[in-house]
Design a protein around this motif. Structure first.
Motif, mmCIF file in Angstrom:
data_model
loop_
_atom_site.group_PDB
_atom_site.id
_atom_site.type_symbol
_atom_site.label_atom_id
_atom_site.label_comp_id
_atom_site.label_asym_id
_atom_site.label_seq_id
_atom_site.Cartn_x
_atom_site.Cartn_y
_atom_site.Cartn_z
ATOM 1 N N LYS A 28 0.853 -1.269 -0.078
ATOM 2 C CA LYS A 28 0.038 0.098 -0.033
ATOM 3 C C LYS A 28 0.890 1.367 0.075
ATOM 4 O O LYS A 28 1.865 1.334 0.611
ATOM 5 N N ARG A 29 0.581 2.143 -0.714
ATOM 6 C CA ARG A 29 1.215 3.480 -0.894
ATOM 7 C C ARG A 29 0.273 4.693 -0.551
ATOM 8 O O ARG A 29 -1.061 4.653 -0.859
ATOM 9 N N SER A 30 1.017 5.760 -0.025
ATOM 10 C CA SER A 30 0.002 6.892 0.103
ATOM 11 C C SER A 30 -0.020 7.588 -1.232
ATOM 12 O O SER A 30 0.938 7.663 -1.879
ATOM 13 N N HIS A 31 -1.190 8.237 -1.387
ATOM 14 C CA HIS A 31 -1.281 9.036 -2.566
ATOM 15 C C HIS A 31 -1.446 10.442 -2.321
ATOM 16 O O HIS A 31 -1.578 10.982 -1.080
ATOM 17 N N LEU A 32 -1.285 11.181 -3.359
ATOM 18 C CA LEU A 32 -1.370 12.818 -3.153
ATOM 19 C C LEU A 32 -2.643 13.210 -2.829
ATOM 20 O O LEU A 32 -3.888 12.744 -3.440
ATOM 21 N N ARG A 33 -2.836 13.978 -1.880
ATOM 22 C CA ARG A 33 -3.870 14.570 -1.071
ATOM 23 C C ARG A 33 -4.237 15.929 -1.473
ATOM 24 O O ARG A 33 -5.466 16.204 -1.300
ATOM 25 N N TRP A 34 -3.152 16.788 -1.942
ATOM 26 C CA TRP A 34 -3.603 18.229 -2.543
ATOM 27 C C TRP A 34 -2.337 18.740 -3.267
ATOM 28 O O TRP A 34 -1.226 18.071 -3.115
ATOM 29 N N ILE A 35 -2.414 19.691 -3.767
ATOM 30 C CA ILE A 35 -1.424 20.368 -4.688
ATOM 31 C C ILE A 35 -1.352 21.583 -4.671
ATOM 32 O O ILE A 35 -2.372 22.353 -4.386
ATOM 33 N N ASN A 36 -0.101 22.147 -4.670
ATOM 34 C CA ASN A 36 -0.042 23.912 -4.537
ATOM 35 C C ASN A 36 0.270 24.176 -6.005
ATOM 36 O O ASN A 36 1.287 23.756 -6.635
ATOM 37 N N ALA A 37 -0.463 24.868 -6.665
ATOM 38 C CA ALA A 37 -0.509 25.446 -8.025
ATOM 39 C C ALA A 37 -0.650 26.696 -7.983
ATOM 40 O O ALA A 37 -1.184 27.622 -7.372
ATOM 41 N N SER A 38 0.402 27.411 -8.964
ATOM 42 C CA SER A 38 0.314 28.786 -9.480
ATOM 43 C C SER A 38 -0.785 29.047 -10.305
ATOM 44 O O SER A 38 -1.188 28.531 -11.083
ATOM 45 N N GLN A 39 -1.581 30.283 -9.792
ATOM 46 C CA GLN A 39 -2.417 31.059 -10.393
ATOM 47 C C GLN A 39 -2.095 32.446 -10.513
ATOM 48 O O GLN A 39 -2.556 33.186 -9.551
#
Length: 247
Positions: free
Chosen positions: A138-149
């Motif tokens: 089992k692997r942990s998955h991406l929960r949130w993303i920091n994106a430029s806007q």
């Protein structure tokens, strides 16, 4: 000649596997070498090989996902370091299973077994793949993303994302009401996403399955996706259409 596709992300192991296959199977012909699951899936659709040697753990798409597309279409030999998969693979009809690092003797045995089955219809692997997925680490998955806007950095949870789209060395993150860029190629991003939720549908597009309203099959046979919260449609390339044909 028997057409073979090799999918292995480690170059040294891939070269070694090709060399040994060429030496041990004179009637076999390696028609493609894939370094990730997406390349392997495209090779399956483009070349229609009789046999695929698939590493289970690969970038882009796992060997299990590629095998799901190959189910009933070609014979599969799994090549992996995870021996907990082995017993289930044999019990449920996979052609064979080779542990890393493979020995020439073990590979010769796998070749012999797959040659015995070449005249038979390739196994349907649905039950096997479900069992293997349950056994996989089992692997942990991406929960949130920091994106430029613009001049801002937006915090986006994975659940908010409708789809990701490649944009040169960047990736476009599309939510219901906005589009943002992140400084990461989509090929790297796929490995961090939950494969049960985020499905590649094109070499450069990954969709959140929860954002799909319907899959429309056009007269050409190609699928396009209509989304719940966006007006645009997304085209599904042929190698990824198997997901929607099974619905």
């Amino acid at each position: 000649m028997t057409d073979i596709v090799i999918a292995e992300d480690e170059p040294v192991l891939r070269d070694e596997l090709k060399e040994n296959l060429t030496r041990l199977w004179p009637g076999g012909r390696v028609v493609a070498e894939a370094e990730d699951g997406v390349e392997a899936l495209h090779a399956l659709g483009r070349l229609q090989p009789q046999v695929m040697f698939l590493d289970i753990e690969m970038p882009g798409l796992s060997g299990l996902e590629v095998a799901r597309a190959a189910s009933g279409r070609c014979h599969v030999v799994f090549v992996t370091a995870y021996n907990q998969h082995a017993v289930t693979a044999f019990e449920q009809g996979a052609v064979d299973y080779v542990m890393k690092p493979h020995s020439a003797a073990r590979l010769a045995t796998a070749i012999s077994r797959v040659r015995e089955r070449l005249d038979a219809t390739p196994a349907h692997l649905g039950g096997l793949l479900d069992a293997l997925r349950e056994q996989a680490p089992k692997r942990s998955h991406l929960r949130w993303i920091n994106a430029s806007q613009g001049q801002n950095v937006r915090l986006i949870t994975a659940d908010e994302v409708c789809y990701f789209k490649a944009d040169n060395k960047y990736t476009l993150v599309v939510t219901a009401d906005a589009e943002s860029l992140i400084r990461k190629p989509i090929k790297e991003l796929i490995d961090e996403l939950d494969p049960e939720v985020f499905w590649p549908i094109h070499r450069g597009t990954v969709v959140n399955v929860n954002a799909i309203a319907l899959a429309h099959r056009k007269l050409s046979g190609q699928y396009e996706l209509r989304l719940k919260a966006r007006r645009e449609t997304l085209t599904v390339s042929e190698p990824f259409a198997y997901r929607f044909k099974q619905m």
